[in-house]
Design a protein around this motif. Structure first.
Motif, mmCIF file in Angstrom:
data_model
loop_
_atom_site.group_PDB
_atom_site.id
_atom_site.type_symbol
_atom_site.label_atom_id
_atom_site.label_comp_id
_atom_site.label_asym_id
_atom_site.label_seq_id
_atom_site.Cartn_x
_atom_site.Cartn_y
_atom_site.Cartn_z
ATOM 1 N N ASN A 161 -4.070 4.067 -1.855
ATOM 2 C CA ASN A 161 -2.854 3.701 -1.508
ATOM 3 C C ASN A 161 -2.044 4.667 -0.418
ATOM 4 O O ASN A 161 -0.937 4.361 -0.021
ATOM 5 N N GLN A 212 5.310 0.455 -1.435
ATOM 6 C CA GLN A 212 4.275 -0.242 -2.101
ATOM 7 C C GLN A 212 3.574 0.797 -2.907
ATOM 8 O O GLN A 212 3.036 0.324 -3.731
ATOM 9 N N GLN A 213 3.534 1.923 -2.573
ATOM 10 C CA GLN A 213 2.689 2.742 -3.540
ATOM 11 C C GLN A 213 3.277 2.860 -4.839
ATOM 12 O O GLN A 213 2.852 2.674 -5.987
ATOM 13 N N LYS A 247 -0.294 2.719 2.311
ATOM 14 C CA LYS A 247 0.916 2.169 1.939
ATOM 15 C C LYS A 247 2.209 2.720 2.158
ATOM 16 O O LYS A 247 2.130 4.050 2.049
#
Length: 706
Positions: free
Chosen positions: A658, A665-666, A661
Motif C-alpha cells: 500500500n 487509496q490506502q 498508494k
C-alpha cells in the motif's frame, strides 16, 4: 425639580470616538423608558433647556481631549475650532435659551433625537465624546438637560454592562504598572521572542549606562536589555525607578527588564486606553476594564447575546415546524457574520428558502427590512433590481417592482444604519448571475457606488427623489438560493469567491425524524405574539446581529499556521486544476473560522466546537465550491484532497503493497478500517467522495451537482 433619568453617550452617538468605528450618525437614541418619563410619543417634539454654561463646559472638556480622541474625519481641534463653536454658542443664546428636539420613534424601545442641529448652526452632538459625556434629564417648567463630563470615562466605571459575558476575573490590581506587567507576562511569558519580533529597538541610557530598549507600537521603551543582572539603583534615575528590578526573562546571557514608565504615545503617561486597545485587538477573547482605581483582566466565555441569537432562533424554528440541524443553522448565521453574501445550494425542497425567509422575518422589526425576490429566467441586466431612467421623461426614474432599490435606499438612511436589511434572491441562478448582479459583485469589494443615471435629477412615480448613484450599505445582507438542473446556470469563480456557499442535504436520520415528529408549518411562530405586524420575535437582537457582522477581528488558530497548514495543502492541489483561491478567500476563511468560534455559537456537550470542525466547514463552504471538471482532470486531485481529510491512527502502518498508494487509496484498500483511520474533516470528506463517485460514473462532476 424632578430628576427623570440619564443617558451615557456611547460610541454610536458620539462625534468623537475613543474607540475606532466607522459609524457617523447625526442623531442619538434614548431608551423607551426614558422617553416615557419625558412624555414622548409618536411624532413628538421635546423642548429641553440647556444652560449656556453647560455647553461652554462641554466645549472646553472636548477641546481638552484634542490629542487623544479618535474621529473618522481629519479635524484639527485648534483655537480656530474652539472659537468657531464658542461663536455658535453665543449666537444661539442671543435670542433663545432652549433647544427644540424632534423625536423619531424607531421601535418600542428606542427614540431618536434628530433635531440636534439648530438654526444658529450649533449642533451639540459635535462636542460629544464617547463614554465621557453623560446627559441628565430633569422635569422643571420645561425639561432641563444638564451635561456631565468625566475624565475617567463612564464605561470604565460601569463594567456591569458587559460582565454578563465574562468568566471569573483573571487578575485585578490597583496599580497600572503592576497590572501592565501582569498582562504582558500572562500573554507572552512562554514566548517573549514573539513580542520582541514586533518591537523596534534603539540605544537608550539610564544615567551613564547604555542599553538596548524596545518600543512596541505606542509603548515606548517597554523592555530594556542588559548583558548582566541590574540592581534597583541601576534601573533608576532622578529618584525614579524606570524598570522593575526583577528581569522578566533571560536568554543567552542577556537580561530583559520591563518598564515601569512606558508611555501612551505623545503623552508621557501610562495610558490605560492604549493598553486596553492593544490587548483586546490582539486577544479578542479577553477584556480589560478599569473601575475607579482598579484594573481588571477578564476572559470571555460564550457571549450571552450572541448565543441567544442562535438559541432563540432555533426555538422559534422548531415552534414554526421547520426542521434543520443545529450545525446548519449555526453555519448559516456565522456565514452571514463573515460576509453579507451567502448562497444556499442543494436539493430542491430541502428548506433553503424557508431557512432564509424564517431568519429575516424573525430578526427584523417590519417587512420594510427585507425583500424576497424570485429571479426570472429572462433577467439579462440589472433593471429588475435597480430600475432604469425613463427614456421618455428626463425627470422620471422607473423603479423595479421587486422593491430592491427602495430596500437599499431605506437601509442607507441614517436612522436605520444599525438595523440589518436583507435581500433574498430566490432561484438565483435561473439567469446568468454575472449579468443582472454584476454591479453588486463589484461594489461588494470596492465600496464604490453604482451609477443609476446622469444628467438632471429624477424622481420615481411617487415623486421621491432618486439619487444619481447609490452605495451598497453595510447593513444589507444578500442571500441567494439555488437549485441545479437543466434550467439553471453554473456560478463563475467571481461569484463563488465573494460568497459562502452552504449545501443543504437531508440525511436518512433527518428524514426519519421528520416522519416521526413532523409539525404543521406555522410561520406565525416567528413573530411577536404571532402577529406579523409587530415584527419578528428576535427583533431586539437585530442591532447586536449587525454589530457582530461589523466586527472583523481575526483569531488565529495553530492548525492554519506553519508548514503543516491544511489550507496550504488544499491551495497547492487546487492550483493544479485551476481552482486555487486568492487573498480574499484566505481572509474570509480565517474570519469564518473566527465567527464559528469566538462568538460562542457552536457548542456540543457544553464544549466549544473543535478547530478541526471549523476548518472542515471553511473548506466545504469556501474551497470546494469552485471544483468542477472531467474525469481526466479531477480524479487524481479529488483523491489527494480526500487524503488530506484522513489521518492514520498512531501505530497503524500501511502494508508494503500500500505504500505506493495515496492516503485515500490506502484507506479504501484497508476497507475503511476505523481502528487504523480517523476522518479528520468529515463534512468535506463526504462531499469529496460524492464528487469522486460522480466523476468516475458520469465523466464529469461539480460541487453543485454532486
Amino acid at each position: 425639580m424632578e430628576y427623570i433619568g440619564e443617558k451615557i453617550i456611547k460610541l454610536q452617538d458620539a462625534k468623537f470616538k475613543t474607540l475606532q468605528n466607522n459609524s457617523n450618525e447625526a442623531s442619538i437614541f434614548i431608551t423607551g423608558d426614558l422617553a416615557e418619563k419625558l412624555k414622548l410619543g409618536e411624532n413628538a417634539k421635546a423642548k429641553l433647556k440647556i444652560e449656556k454654561s453647560d455647553l461652554i463646559k462641554l466645549l472646553c472638556f472636548t477641546f481638552s481631549f484634542k490629542d487623544r480622541i479618535y474621529i473618522k474625519e481629519k479635524i484639527t481641534l485648534d483655537l480656530n475650532w474652539f472659537d468657531k463653536y464658542l461663536t455658535l454658542i453665543n449666537k444661539h443664546y442671543e435670542n433663545s435659551s432652549e433647544f427644540s428636539f424632534d423625536i423619531k420613534k424607531q421601535s418600542q424601545e428606542r427614540f431618536y433625537f434628530i433635531g440636534l442641529q439648530q438654526t444658529s448652526g450649533l449642533n451639540i452632538r459635535d462636542l460629544f465624546i464617547q463614554d465621557h459625556i453623560k446627559l441628565h434629564f430633569y422635569n422643571a417648567e420645561v425639561n432641563l438637560l444638564k451635561i456631565e463630563c468625566s475624565n475617567n470615562g463612564y464605561i470604565e466605571s460601569n463594567p456591569n454592562e458587559i460582565t454578563n459575558d465574562l468568566s471569573e476575573i483573571i487578575n485585578e490590581t490597583n496599580s497600572i504598572r503592576d497590572f501592565a506587567l501582569f498582562i504582558f507576562k500572562y500573554f507572552y511569558s512562554t514566548d517573549w521572542n514573539s513580542i520582541l519580533d514586533k518591537c523596534i529597538n534603539k540605544t537608550s541610557k539610564i544615567n551613564a549606562t547604555e542599553f538596548l530598549s524596545y518600543d512596541l507600537e505606542n509603548f515606548k521603551r517597554l523592555i530594556a536589555k542588559f548583558d548582566k543582572i541590574q540592581t534597583k539603583d541601576n534601573l533608576s534615575s532622578s529618584g525614579t525607578q524606570r524598570y522593575f528590578d526583577e528581569p522578566i526573562f533571560t536568554e543567552n546571557d542577556s537580561f530583559y527588564y520591563f518598564s515601569t514608565q512606558w508611555n501612551g504615545g505623545d503623552e508621557h503617561e501610562l495610558s490605560f486606553i492604549n493598553l486596553k486597545n492593544y490587548f483586546e485587538s490582539n486577544f479578542p477573547n479577553y477584556i480589560i476594564l478599569k473601575d475607579a482605581k482598579t484594573y481588571r483582566l477578564l476572559k470571555r466565555v460564550n457571549n450571552v447575546k450572541n448565543s441567544k441569537i442562535f438559541n432563540d432562533f432555533k426555538i422559534s424554528l422548531n415552534d414554526a415546524g421547520l426542521i434543520f440541524s443545529d450545525q446548519l443553522i449555526q453555519r448559516f448565521v456565522a456565514s452571514l457574520w463573515t460576509k453579507p453574501f451567502v448562497i444556499c445550494s442543494g436539493l430542491s425542497g430541502s428548506g433553503k428558502t424557508k431557512l432564509a425567509q424564517a431568519f429575516v422575518q424573525w430578526i427584523t422589526e417590519s417587512e420594510n427590512q427585507y425583500k424576497i425576490i424570485p429571479v426570472g429566467a429572462d433577467w439579462t441586466n440589472r433593471e429588475p433590481l435597480l430600475g432604469y431612467p425613463n427614456g421618455l421623461d428626463e425627470k422620471s426614474y422607473v423603479t423595479p417592482d421587486s422593491g430592491v432599490l427602495e430596500l437599499i435606499i431605506d437601509a442607507s438612511k441614517e436612522e436605520n444604519q444599525n438595523k440589518p436589511y436583507f435581500m433574498i434572491l430566490d432561484e438565483m441562478n435561473l439567469s446568468h448571475v454575472e449579468r443582472y448582479f454584476a454591479d453588486f459583485l463589484s461594489i461588494m469589494e470596492s465600496g464604490d457606488s453604482i451609477k443609476l443615471y446622469s444628467g438632471a435629477d429624477r424622481v420615481d412615480s411617487n415623486g421621491n427623489k432618486i439619487d444619481q448613484e447609490i452605495f451598497c450599505p453595510k447593513n444589507l445582507f444578500i442571500i441567494g438560493t439555488v437549485n441545479i438542473d437543466e434550467t439553471t446556470y453554473m456560478f463563475s469563480p467571481k461569484v463563488l469567491d465573494r460568497a459562502n456557499v452552504i449545501e443543504f442535504r437531508i440525511t436518512p436520520n433527518e428524514m426519519q425524524k421528520f416522519f416521526k415528529s413532523r409539525k404543521e408549518l406555522n410561520m406565525k411562530e416567528l413573530f411577536i405574539d404571532k402577529d406579523k405586524s409587530k415584527g419578528g420575535a428576535g427583533q431586539s437582537m437585530g442591532e447586536n446581529f449587525f454589530q457582530l457582522a461589523e466586527e472583523k477581528t481575526i483569531t488565529k488558530i495553530p492548525e492554519i499556521e506553519g508548514d503543516d497548514n491544511i489550507l496550504n495543502k488544499f491551495f497547492e492541489e487546487l492550483q493544479i486544476v485551476g481552482s486555487e483561491f486568492g487573498y480574499r478567500s484566505a481572509t474570509e476563511i480565517e474570519l469564518l473560522i473566527t465567527k464559528l468560534g469566538i462568538n460562542g455559537l457552536i457548542v456540543k456537550d457544553g464544549e466549544s466546537i473543535k478547530n478541526n470542525t471549523k476548518i472542515d466547514i471553511a473548506i466545504m463552504q469556501k474551497l470546494l465550491p469552485k471544483l468542477h471538471g472531467s474525469r481526466k482532470k479531477l480524479v487524481g486531485p479529488l483523491e489527494t484532497l480526500a487524503g488530506f481529510c484522513l489521518v492514520r491512527i498512531n501505530g497503524s502502518q500501511p502494508d508494503d503493497q500500500n505504500k505506493t498508494k495515496t492516503l485515500y487509496q490506502q484507506f479504501i484498500s484497508e476497507k475503511r478500517d476505523s481502528a487504523k483511520w480517523e476522518i479528520k474533516y468529515s463534512i468535506s470528506f463526504e462531499k469529496i467522495e460524492r464528487m469522486l463517485k460522480n466523476v468516475i460514473e458520469n465523466g464529469f462532476t461539480s460541487y453543485a451537482e454532486a
